[in-house]
Scaffold this motif. Sequence first.
Motif, PDB file in Angstrom:
ATOM      1  N   ALA A   1     -69.507  11.238 -43.370  1.00 13.49           N
ATOM      2  CA  ALA A   1     -69.675  12.285 -44.180  1.00 13.49           C
ATOM      3  C   ALA A   1     -68.334  13.171 -44.461  1.00 13.49           C
ATOM      4  O   ALA A   1     -68.450  13.625 -45.596  1.00 13.49           O
ATOM      5  CB  ALA A   1     -70.470  13.343 -43.033  1.00 13.49           C
ATOM      6  N   ARG A   2     -67.424  13.226 -43.535  1.00 17.22           N
ATOM      7  CA  ARG A   2     -66.094  13.768 -43.860  1.00 17.22           C
ATOM      8  C   ARG A   2     -65.552  13.232 -45.126  1.00 17.22           C
ATOM      9  O   ARG A   2     -64.839  13.665 -45.769  1.00 17.22           O
ATOM     10  CB  ARG A   2     -65.384  13.500 -42.536  1.00 17.22           C
ATOM     11  CG  ARG A   2     -65.434  14.883 -41.610  1.00 17.22           C
ATOM     12  CD  ARG A   2     -65.191  16.141 -42.085  1.00 17.22           C
ATOM     13  NE  ARG A   2     -64.987  17.077 -40.923  1.00 17.22           N
ATOM     14  CZ  ARG A   2     -65.660  18.232 -40.880  1.00 17.22           C
ATOM     15  NH1 ARG A   2     -66.925  18.265 -41.769  1.00 17.22           N
ATOM     16  NH2 ARG A   2     -65.489  19.206 -39.682  1.00 17.22           N
TER      17      ARG A   2
ATOM     18  N   ARG B   1     -66.790  11.419 -47.394  1.00 16.82           N
ATOM     19  CA  ARG B   1     -67.571  11.816 -48.603  1.00 16.82           C
ATOM     20  C   ARG B   1     -67.378  13.187 -49.148  1.00 16.82           C
ATOM     21  O   ARG B   1     -67.063  13.380 -50.250  1.00 16.82           O
ATOM     22  CB  ARG B   1     -69.265  11.391 -48.492  1.00 16.82           C
ATOM     23  CG  ARG B   1     -69.493  10.251 -48.490  1.00 16.82           C
ATOM     24  CD  ARG B   1     -71.243  10.344 -48.644  1.00 16.82           C
ATOM     25  NE  ARG B   1     -71.962  11.156 -47.572  1.00 16.82           N
ATOM     26  CZ  ARG B   1     -72.257  10.703 -46.534  1.00 16.82           C
ATOM     27  NH1 ARG B   1     -71.791   9.537 -45.901  1.00 16.82           N
ATOM     28  NH2 ARG B   1     -72.623  11.621 -45.585  1.00 16.82           N
ATOM     29  N   GLU B   2     -67.324  13.905 -48.288  1.00 18.29           N
ATOM     30  CA  GLU B   2     -67.106  15.565 -48.604  1.00 18.29           C
ATOM     31  C   GLU B   2     -65.749  15.812 -49.185  1.00 18.29           C
ATOM     32  O   GLU B   2     -65.765  16.595 -50.162  1.00 18.29           O
ATOM     33  CB  GLU B   2     -67.373  16.347 -47.408  1.00 18.29           C
ATOM     34  CG  GLU B   2     -68.718  16.391 -46.739  1.00 18.29           C
ATOM     35  CD  GLU B   2     -68.654  16.934 -45.300  1.00 18.29           C
ATOM     36  OE1 GLU B   2     -67.810  17.127 -44.795  1.00 18.29           O
ATOM     37  OE2 GLU B   2     -70.132  17.055 -44.908  1.00 18.29           O
TER      38      GLU B   2
ATOM     39  N   GLU C   1     -65.756  14.527 -52.994  1.00 15.60           N
ATOM     40  CA  GLU C   1     -66.462  15.218 -53.607  1.00 15.60           C
ATOM     41  C   GLU C   1     -65.965  16.743 -53.936  1.00 15.60           C
ATOM     42  O   GLU C   1     -66.182  17.211 -54.986  1.00 15.60           O
ATOM     43  CB  GLU C   1     -68.101  15.514 -53.058  1.00 15.60           C
ATOM     44  CG  GLU C   1     -68.718  14.133 -53.052  1.00 15.60           C
ATOM     45  CD  GLU C   1     -70.094  14.152 -52.194  1.00 15.60           C
ATOM     46  OE1 GLU C   1     -70.300  15.115 -51.533  1.00 15.60           O
ATOM     47  OE2 GLU C   1     -70.563  13.085 -52.256  1.00 15.60           O
ATOM     48  N   LYS C   2     -65.499  17.380 -53.106  1.00 16.52           N
ATOM     49  CA  LYS C   2     -64.810  18.247 -53.181  1.00 16.52           C
ATOM     50  C   LYS C   2     -63.424  18.467 -53.906  1.00 16.52           C
ATOM     51  O   LYS C   2     -63.140  19.421 -54.722  1.00 16.52           O
ATOM     52  CB  LYS C   2     -64.403  19.086 -51.782  1.00 16.52           C
ATOM     53  CG  LYS C   2     -63.913  20.530 -51.837  1.00 16.52           C
ATOM     54  CD  LYS C   2     -63.339  21.000 -50.387  1.00 16.52           C
ATOM     55  CE  LYS C   2     -62.833  22.595 -50.302  1.00 16.52           C
ATOM     56  NZ  LYS C   2     -62.672  22.783 -49.096  1.00 16.52           N
TER      57      LYS C   2
ATOM     58  N   SER D   1     -58.660  14.670 -45.136  1.00 16.34           N
ATOM     59  CA  SER D   1     -59.791  15.439 -44.620  1.00 16.34           C
ATOM     60  C   SER D   1     -59.808  16.233 -43.372  1.00 16.34           C
ATOM     61  O   SER D   1     -58.679  15.995 -42.887  1.00 16.34           O
ATOM     62  CB  SER D   1     -61.314  14.646 -44.599  1.00 16.34           C
ATOM     63  OG  SER D   1     -61.205  14.085 -43.119  1.00 16.34           O
TER      64      SER D   1
ATOM     65  N   GLU E   1     -68.093  19.993 -36.718  1.00  9.52           N
ATOM     66  CA  GLU E   1     -69.402  19.277 -37.417  1.00  9.52           C
ATOM     67  C   GLU E   1     -70.435  19.695 -36.467  1.00  9.52           C
ATOM     68  O   GLU E   1     -70.453  19.598 -35.183  1.00  9.52           O
ATOM     69  CB  GLU E   1     -69.091  18.025 -37.576  1.00  9.52           C
ATOM     70  CG  GLU E   1     -70.444  17.168 -37.847  1.00  9.52           C
ATOM     71  CD  GLU E   1     -70.597  17.326 -39.269  1.00  9.52           C
ATOM     72  OE1 GLU E   1     -71.874  17.396 -40.000  1.00  9.52           O
ATOM     73  OE2 GLU E   1     -69.854  17.727 -40.127  1.00  9.52           O
TER      74      GLU E   1
END
Length: 283
Positions: free
Chosen positions: A127-128, A130-131, A134-135, A258, A264
């Motif tokens: 998740a980290r 991907r985030e 995407e950011k 990241s 989280e």
Amino acid sequence: MSKADFSDAALVLVGHGSTLNAESSAPTYQHADEIRRRHLFGQVVECFWKLEPGIAGVLRGVFAPRVFIVPLFISEGYFTEQVVPRELGFCSNDQKDFPRIQKRGNQTLYYCGPVGTHESMTEVLLARAREIVEKFPFPRLPKPKDTALFIAGHGTGNNENSRKAIERQVEIIQKRNLYAEVYPLFMEEEPRVGDCYKMASVKNIVMVPFFISDGLHSYEDIPEMLGEPKQVVQERLKSGQPTWRNPTERQGKLLWYSPSIGNEPHIADVILERVQEISLKAD
């Protein structure tokens, strides 16, 4: 967790902490507050290795008949197998094997496994990764199949287990075939953080620091190891800017870096699962 009754029990969360960075203790307080909000335990207490309240004295203020101690650390290693158990009185200086459930007067103490070795950490790491892209999708959003993923940890010569949690996550993610390449990196062991540029055969790199908190290592040490001048890092820190600009091009690669995984929200659930695991073993 909902089936068990822990209203007679205390939960002690053990963090590393740092006198150099106030944010180092933030995840410990965050998850303690969340668990208090759920009203599952009679008492929830925080303690730290490098901050007050300290580990050695924390149990003096805990009077519940059952006390569950969860280390907010990434791996089974030097701190979780030697430092923390010694400070809590679970073992002596040179004792490496010790019972994780101990009777002490009218109390039973349960020393749980660290959160970082829990199987659900894989999803947190992914998740980290991907985030962050995407950011910051500049110049375009990179595809995982065109990207090398690096999981960065501390590493230490004090305990060979300290790197196993990171290598295990790398192995799991490799088998999923999500990224072109997946590698472990370490601050104090080989392969080193700065080796990522020569290790990656593709242009895009995503690096996730597998640390509980954002502090000295993630804000300063790793960006400098990745090639940011120390003066630039310090100037950005003073002005409240991120110490790494995403993405940064260096040595022909484009690197996204990241935040650490420690804040989280899912980690609160991992803490509770660690308590449940050792409670079931004791029954």
